[in-house]
Design an enzyme around this catalytic site. Structure first.
Site, PDB file in Angstrom:
ATOM      1  N   GLU A 196    -121.747  58.057  59.230  1.00 51.74           N
ATOM      2  CA  GLU A 196    -122.312  57.975  57.887  1.00 51.74           C
ATOM      3  C   GLU A 196    -121.901  59.208  57.076  1.00 51.74           C
ATOM      4  O   GLU A 196    -121.941  60.330  57.574  1.00 51.74           O
ATOM      5  CB  GLU A 196    -123.835  57.903  58.018  1.00 51.74           C
ATOM      6  CG  GLU A 196    -124.601  57.847  56.720  1.00 51.74           C
ATOM      7  CD  GLU A 196    -126.106  57.899  56.950  1.00 51.74           C
ATOM      8  OE1 GLU A 196    -126.851  57.395  56.100  1.00 51.74           O
ATOM      9  OE2 GLU A 196    -126.530  58.450  57.999  1.00 51.74           O
ATOM     10  N   LYS A 201    -125.553  50.900  51.810  1.00 46.61           N
ATOM     11  CA  LYS A 201    -126.791  50.930  52.573  1.00 46.61           C
ATOM     12  C   LYS A 201    -127.899  50.228  51.791  1.00 46.61           C
ATOM     13  O   LYS A 201    -128.146  50.550  50.624  1.00 46.61           O
ATOM     14  CB  LYS A 201    -127.180  52.385  52.871  1.00 46.61           C
ATOM     15  CG  LYS A 201    -128.316  52.541  53.872  1.00 46.61           C
ATOM     16  CD  LYS A 201    -128.492  54.013  54.221  1.00 46.61           C
ATOM     17  CE  LYS A 201    -129.534  54.220  55.321  1.00 46.61           C
ATOM     18  NZ  LYS A 201    -129.669  55.648  55.674  1.00 46.61           N
ATOM     19  N   CYS A 226    -127.072  53.806  59.685  1.00 48.82           N
ATOM     20  CA  CYS A 226    -128.118  54.714  60.166  1.00 48.82           C
ATOM     21  C   CYS A 226    -129.473  54.021  60.309  1.00 48.82           C
ATOM     22  O   CYS A 226    -129.687  53.224  61.225  1.00 48.82           O
ATOM     23  CB  CYS A 226    -128.202  55.926  59.237  1.00 48.82           C
ATOM     24  SG  CYS A 226    -129.060  57.353  59.971  1.00 48.82           S
TER      25      CYS A 226
END
Length: 476
Positions: free
Chosen positions: A241, A293, A349
């Protein structure tokens, strides 16, 4: 304080310890006492138990936030723990009030619904969901039928059976556990991972990133990647990430990536209607796709009602010694990134802790799950291990290979049975080769989704209706 200590002991072994399989024991003691007390008393003791549990389970939280929030991390952690404990307390109290004598068998159903609700919405936080108590036992294999919620229901039913004294009910629970055990132990072996991925671990201090991105970061990842590609042939490269300081659409980054001929999934920031946390699919400098995300960390990556409460936020940030943060913009699409025959379902994540995100990606055609993460904020605590073990269940729920690249770890490859076939040390920079494979089948969980919490809700409604009818008949 006894209930706080009992909950704390439960929280210490939960998920990351070999003793986690004993979780029904402390839960059984809690359930027994809830059935003996009025709703207010049930709330109090469950709140104390929950406060102890979440304090121990989330010990990593204040330390991981302190480098960013300073002393405010302790306050925010305490508020979160109090909120989570209150959710447990309200669940126990409402179940006791509505179900009366049927409380004991209503509690497993209520907890199943609660855990599902805690994972929904912008404030979703699935840490502490009961199913993870058995994440490292064979029984977790039933997650491909009903997700982690089905495992959690079995945990809670086992706790109720331990204190019920009802032979028929205990027999039914034992039968369910035996069926789950037979199912879990008779799964066909997972296909071998015949392809190879290069997982690149930069090990860059996230506080340096927060202070300002540097071009040296990209050079660092390119050097690690080049060394890894020289050492062994691979078919996929995964960076963590926010590994790159700029998106690959920027001319300098695009030119630098032309030498990476192998398909690459790389984390990078994106400026598109605001700052976004993205993973790009790139090959030989050409951008093939992007996934932003979607599930952002509350009060870390997004701040609710930021514009409307600007003065409040500015005052809070100033008190914590922080600049006026604005957060990032969430993604709006859920589609696999295509790299030749690979259709990578990317979980960035925090997203790897949400069953619904992985399920949606596989339902849309993902034949491989990939996580780009940055767990360096956790430091040496158990937070990173908890994060990894929760993500590992996504492989089982969807029966997909899962590969994971973390800034400082945990970088690993996990088979569709949840077996960790490759895992690399944390806190070192390197490029590691790991096996993986692809799959096209769709599990019952992928096809039906959250049917377990749905049926649990129906079960609660039926028990409540039955209790009301019985009360009416006795009063007639």
């Amino acid at each position: 304080m006894g209930w706080v200590a009992l909950g704390g002991g439960f929280g210490l072994v939960f998920l990351v310890s070999a003793w986690s399989w004993l979780s029904p024991l402390p839960l059984a003691l809690l359930f027994r006492e809830v059935t003996r007390r009025p709703p207010a008393g049930a709330f109090k003791l469950t709140w104390l138990f929950g406060a102890g549990f979440f304090t121990a389970h989330l010990l990593w939280l204040p330390s991981s936030l302190s480098s960013f929030l300073g002393p405010g991390a302790v306050i925010l952690s305490a508020l979160l723990i109090a909120l989570l404990a209150s959710m447990w307390g309200l669940t126990a109290a409402l179940t006791r009030r509505l179900l009366g004598p049927a409380t004991l068998w209503g509690l497993p159903l209520a907890w199943t619904v609660l855990d599902a609700l805690r994972a929904t919405g912008p404030f979703g936080f699935p840490w502490g969901s009961l199913g993870y108590a058995w994440a490292q036992t064979p029984l977790v294999q039933v997650a491909d039928l009903g997700g982690i919620a089905l495992v959690g229901l079995l945990v809670a039913l086992s706790a109720a059976a331990l204190v019920s004294g009802q032979r028929w009910a205990n027999g039914a629970v034992l039968g369910a556990l035996l069926l789950a055990g037979v199912y879990s132990l008779t799964r066909p072996p997972a296909p071998a991972g015949t392809a190879r991925a290069l997982l690149v671990q930069g090990n860059i201090d996230p506080r340096l990133k927060a202070a300002g991105r540097r071009t040296e970061e990209l050079a660092h990842y390119l050097n690690l990647t080049a060394a890894g590609l020289r050492a062994a042939p691979v078919t996929l490269v995964v960076w963590p990430e926010t590994a790159a300081p700029q998106a690959p659409t920027a001319a300098p980054v695009r030119r630098a990536l032309t030498g990476v001929s192998v398909p690459l999934l790389m984390g990078a920031p994106t400026e598109d209607g605001g700052l976004r946390n993205s993973v790009y699919a790139v090959q030989a400098g050409q951008t093939l796709g992007r996934q932003d995300k979607r599930r952002l960390v509350p009060f870390g990556e997004f701040f609710p009602a930021r514009a409307a409460l600007d003065r409040v936020y500015r005052a809070v940030f100033a008190g914590l010694g922080l600049p006026p943060l604005t957060g990032t913009v969430p993604g709006t699409t859920t589609q696999p990134l295509t790299l030749g025959p690979l259709r990578a379902g990317v979980l960035i994540c925090y997203e790897s802790t949400f069953p619904g995100v992985a399920r949606a990606l596989v339902a849309r055609g993902a034949n491989l799950l990939v996580t780009a993460s940055n767990d360096a904020w956790f430091g040496p605590s158990t937070g990173a291990e908890q994060h990894f073990q929760m993500g590992r269940v996504r492989a089982i729920e969807t029966r997909r290979w899962w590969v994971r690249a973390g800034n400082d770890g945990i970088s690993a490859a996990v088979s569709p049975h949840g077996q960790v076939v490759a895992r690399f040390p944390r806190g070192v920079a390197g490029a590691f080769t790991a096996p993986y494979g692809t799959a096209e089948t769709r599990t019952l969980f992928v096809r039906w989704g959250d049917w377990v919490p749905f049926l649990a809700g129906i079960g609660l409604a039926l028990i409540w209706s039955g209790q009301r009818w019985l009360t009416w008949r006795l009063a007639d």
